[in-house]
Design an enzyme around this catalytic site. Sequence first.
Site: not given
Length: 320
Positions: A156-158, A160, A256
């Site tokens: 996951l992105d930082r 999220t 996104r």
Amino acid sequence: MAPTKTWENHYPVAIYREGRLKVKSYHRHKISQEHEGFTVENYLKNILQYSGRKIQKLTRRKGILLNGKTVYLQKKLNAEDTLSILDLEDTNYGVQPEKGAIEVLYEDDFLLVLNKPAHQLVHPTGQTTRGTMANYLAYYLKQRNVVSAIRPVHRLDRETSGCVIFAKDSRSQFILEQQLKERTLKRTYWALVKGIVHPPSGTIDAPIGPHPSLANRRAINEHGEQSITHYQTLRSFPEISLLKLNLDTGRTHQIRLHLAHLGYPIIGDRMYGVRSPWINRQALHAYDVSFRHLKENHEIAVHAPLPTDFAQAINFCDKP
């Protein structure tokens, strides 16, 4: 074809090397009638679900025995043969163990599902080597006297939040990655986006590739990799929608970028979306994951509760 029982038949073999006693552990598999005629390689790949990389490693270490003797990969198996596979135990965590809080949503012999807070990396990257979920998980395992490389199955992105799966060994990682490819491992996300989405449900099929000028971004690119996101509106507020999203693919920044491409950017997303006074990060949460149990094959579903900042953002949207 379902895997045979793999880890019940486990036994040590004592050997002498360079004047020292070493113990090797093997997993033993009795070949059934239905698998007679399989080559050793096919049995390892299709029945035991070993990756090609792991088979290469076993071959280099002479870790594949047929009836107690080393064997070549194209050797055909007979019913009642015994195939013994060296246990390639992990010797380190791959990251520096570091004391820190982790929330375990689910754990069994093969994997863990953790609830990632926003603003934390899944694993070290670039110059960030501490304070990640991987560092904290390594400490959690070390405290239990378990040595296992940290293997995130997805990321996951930082900013999220939500569910992240970690495999406990290379075989489990391989099987879970196969489930991802076959879409039996499913991921559901919630997102708050700007605008009233029309149509209220649908599929975004837009290829994603590198951004032409910004290395840290991705872009819709006709020469990029196929990327498919399914969405459904859960609630509509004045100028805001709450969406549920499912992925067929898992490209970097996929949700996104796809939502921004559709014209409904995620609120709080400073890269592809719009800033918001309601939340100081992108309003994207990995709400749940589901997968097949690696031994018993029934479905496991794991849910990550909405974090406080996301729940508060929904409440702000709901105010008149």
